[in-house]
Design a protein around this motif. Sequence first.
Motif, short mmCIF file in Angstrom:
data_model
loop_
_atom_site.label_atom_id
_atom_site.label_comp_id
_atom_site.label_asym_id
_atom_site.label_seq_id
_atom_site.Cartn_x
_atom_site.Cartn_y
_atom_site.Cartn_z
N GLU A 265 29.39 38.86 21.50
CA GLU A 265 29.85 39.35 20.21
C GLU A 265 30.55 40.71 20.27
O GLU A 265 31.34 41.04 19.39
N ASP A 266 30.25 41.53 21.28
CA ASP A 266 30.86 42.85 21.34
C ASP A 266 31.00 43.30 22.79
O ASP A 266 30.65 42.57 23.74
N LYS A 267 31.53 44.51 22.95
CA LYS A 267 31.80 45.06 24.29
C LYS A 267 30.52 45.16 25.11
O LYS A 267 30.51 44.85 26.31
N ARG A 297 37.50 42.25 26.43
CA ARG A 297 37.71 41.24 25.39
C ARG A 297 37.31 39.88 25.97
O ARG A 297 37.46 39.63 27.16
#
Length: 343
Positions: A265-267, A297
């Motif tokens: 969901e995120d870095k 990404r």
Amino acid sequence: MNKCLIIVLVYVLMLGSKKPFSQLSGAALASPTKKEIVQEAIVFIAGFDEGDNTYYGNAKQYFEKQGMPIVDSLYAIDEIVSYLNSAGENQVRFKEIHIVSHSNAWLGMSLKTTKTGERITVSTLQNAVQDYIIETMCDNTASGSKIIFHSCGLGENQPLLQELKNTFKASQVIASSYFNVFGGKYAEHYLAKPYYGYYPTAESLGPAHLAKEFEQEYPNVNIDWFTALKTRQESSFGKAYSFKFNIPVDWEFTFDSVNDIPTLEDKEAIMDWISESPEIAEVLFKLNIPIEKFRWRSTVEGNTLLIKGKTTVLCVLAPILQSNDQNEYQSITVNDPSLYQIL
């Protein structure tokens, strides 16, 4: 058939021919029946400038002023080897062979293995030689020559230098661990010491923050990092300046089922996942750039997970000055072991 092995056949076929040999760099080459010609030097400008970068054009002007013959249409090691072999067949040898090519510690050399091949690294060069993709250098062509590479930081990569020496079968291979600068404001050719910093591409926290990171990384270096990071070219004699470039890394992971693909969901989630991947860990270890310095990404296409990272490298260059005269740039002497790696 190896080119070196067919020289005798070619020689026999040409004995009865009155056709002259082709020209090399605009000067007629000597017949094999004549005395060997030993030329002082030749320069290969093994690349072309793009955008605002004028490295190759400046290098060409510099060597032209030195009165050296220049070849600026060959961009692969195979082409250069072929050129030197052709010269050798016509009894022309060179004491010094200069090769100008971009290089950095992460992407290898801009010089390619072949015209349509890969950039030169230890592995790509080894593979090309083993697979006979690169023409074999004839034994005596460069056995008495010095191959001098004007490639930034190449002297740091001793394994690659050794592979290049083996490929050229040269007496010596020489390259500097420093950056080569051509067309400088205060010297036409000088060396500069590089200092590196990184940040996730397009996510810079600004020069003040980056300057503090440089101060922490290089506490004993007397450079105004803030000014250097904001300066893109020589502003005054001997002062540091900087440039930047990006390094991308891409991976694809195919899963048996879409349901097996992890949700990132995120870095932080991406970094946690890739830190457990031996494949990615090995690549990042070789790059020697912290994982958090990349912009990460991830996307999903069918049953394939795509992960892309990109880091921006900040390179601060400090011109090397004379140790006994800080008002003069250090003289370029390729035989100086303090400036050049010599194999």
